[in-house]
Design a protein around this motif. Structure first.
Motif, short mmCIF file in Angstrom:
data_model
loop_
_atom_site.label_atom_id
_atom_site.label_comp_id
_atom_site.label_asym_id
_atom_site.label_seq_id
_atom_site.Cartn_x
_atom_site.Cartn_y
_atom_site.Cartn_z
N ALA A 28 0.89 -1.11 0.21
CA ALA A 28 -0.03 -0.02 -0.08
C ALA A 28 0.85 1.41 0.11
N HIS A 29 2.09 1.21 0.61
CA HIS A 29 2.81 2.13 0.59
C HIS A 29 4.00 2.30 -0.41
N HIS A 30 4.48 1.08 -0.76
CA HIS A 30 5.49 0.97 -1.72
C HIS A 30 5.13 0.02 -2.65
N PRO A 31 4.43 0.42 -3.79
CA PRO A 31 3.70 -0.26 -4.78
C PRO A 31 4.52 -1.07 -5.67
N ASN A 32 5.82 -0.67 -5.69
CA ASN A 32 6.65 -1.68 -6.58
C ASN A 32 7.71 -2.68 -5.77
N VAL A 33 7.40 -2.71 -4.59
CA VAL A 33 8.14 -3.52 -3.70
C VAL A 33 7.95 -5.15 -3.91
N GLU A 34 9.12 -5.92 -3.97
CA GLU A 34 9.32 -7.14 -4.41
C GLU A 34 9.54 -8.20 -3.30
N PHE A 35 8.86 -9.42 -3.34
CA PHE A 35 9.00 -10.08 -1.91
C PHE A 35 9.55 -11.56 -2.47
#
Length: 390
Positions: A28-35
């Motif tokens: 929600a705060h970092h739309p491009n984050v990868e996991f």
């Protein structure tokens, strides 16, 4: 600061639930984050690229761990190499402390920011482990406030994020509506009886709990008893034991699951120590905690466990709100005596229900959102104090 890469390692179903909530908030705060890392179906649905099945780390017991040790070492080595190659902004272990803390220490030595979500019971036994934890993590995320206090005392950066169960369960519940749904009398008092979810717990506690409830039925002729069986096997085992108590069997509703409904419907709860005590507190119900174990296990526990209490409501309150009857003290007569006194004292029950509602509110803090805040602060190199107001 924008998060780009988060490495997460969950070890069981509860970790998958926590991890999925955290991932949702981070996105929600970092739309491009990868996991990447290890996660179950919930974490994968949120975008986790899982390298191994969730069950890989869910190994319980000394013999089982030793048998799987070569595989666990291989998995940890693989995760370490992949994390170092990927260079995440942070690596977060979710529970599974025996596996994750070692991995966290290795990655932290290599310069990666690390954190651990869900404290091991270091405050209760083997407290010296906190020194190793301090070397393994840049921050600890705890579900309970007394855990955070322990880490602060040992100068380990910590954030109390709240408990997901408290977020999930409502601050108000309806005893009458729940009784109606369970087709139980609205006029009689109700005892919810939870002897545990494991076969060993039924073996050590089943007869004791039923004998106590049988005595209680003799003292309180209108009493109803409701027993939620955790599994089909527990249902069968409890049914077999109930056959020895005809009076109790007449007064008892044996449910398939529905533990929370049983507790909400009740006036008083008799339960084994564990997560059930926390759930009873979050249902705002007066309870008695009783527990028995193998004599050698009890002998060892008495020497190793450093806490004054065993039940989570007492640990959270840091005072005795809930009576605890352990081992020889947990006789049917003693249990029946305590429960009878609770049923007779409506004023004390209502006061404790109000206290539990207040405690529930302190734990209901949107744990996933606060955990995401803590992760963002750690990556930005900022202190965790602002997460929980310390």
């Amino acid at each position: 600061m924008t998060l780009q890469r988060v490495y997460l390692v969950a070890g069981e179903l509860s970790g998958d639930i926590l991890g999925a909530g955290l991932m949702r908030e981070l996105k929600a705060h970092h739309p491009n984050v990868e996991f990447r890392g290890i996660g179950g179906p919930r974490m994968q649905a949120e975008g986790m690229e899982s390298r191994f099945p969730l069950e890989t780390l869910a190994v319980m017991g000394l013999v089982e761990v030793l048998k799987h040790l070569p595989e666990l070492i291989r998995v940890r080595r693989t995760l370490k190499a992949e994390a170092l190659a990927w260079q995440p902004d942070i690596m977060l272990g979710i529970d599974a402390p025996d596996f994750n803390l070692g991995l966290e220490r290795q990655l932290r030595k290599a310069g990666i920011t690390t954190a651990h979500y869900v404290s091991p019971s270091v405050w209760a036994w083997r407290q010296g482990r906190v020194k190793g934890i301090a070397k393994s993590v840049d921050g600890m995320l705890t579900l309970l406030p007394f855990e955070a206090a322990f880490y602060r005392d040992h100068r380990v950066p910590v954030a109390f994020v709240g408990h997901p169960l408290a977020d999930e369960m409502p601050l108000e519940n309806d005893r009458i509506a729940t009784r109606q749904a369970l087709e139980m009398s609205l006029d009689s008092q109700v005892l919810a009886l939870l002897p545990g979810s494991r076969a060993n717990e039924i073996r050590f506690l089943g007869d004791t709990f039923l004998a106590a409830a049988n005595q209680l039925c003799q003292r309180h002729p209108a009493l109803q008893v409701v027993i939620p069986a955790a599994t089909a096997d527990r249902h069968q085992e409890i049914s077999a034991l109930l056959a020895n108590y005809p009076l109790l069997a007449e007064r008892t509703r044996l449910l398939d699951g529905q533990a929370r409904e049983a507790m909400v419907a009740s006036d008083v709860v008799l339960l084994a120590s564990g997560t059930a005590a926390l759930e009873a507190m979050l249902c705002h119900r007066t309870m008695l905690v009783a527990y028995k174990m193998a004599p050698m296990t009890h002998w060892l526990a008495k020497r190793m466990v450093k806490t004054q209490w065993v039940s989570l409501p007492n640990l959270i309150a840091q005072e005795t709100l809930v009576p605890e009857l352990i081992q020889d003290a947990a006789s049917p007569e003693a249990i029946a005596e305590q429960l009878s006194a609770m049923l007779a004292d409506e004023t004390s029950r209502h006061a404790l229900e109000a206290r539990f509602a207040e405690m529930h509110a302190t734990l209901q803090r949107n744990a996933s959102r606060r955990a995401a805040e803590a992760v963002s602060l750690l990556v930005a190199g900022q202190p965790l104090e602002s997460v929980d107001g310390h």
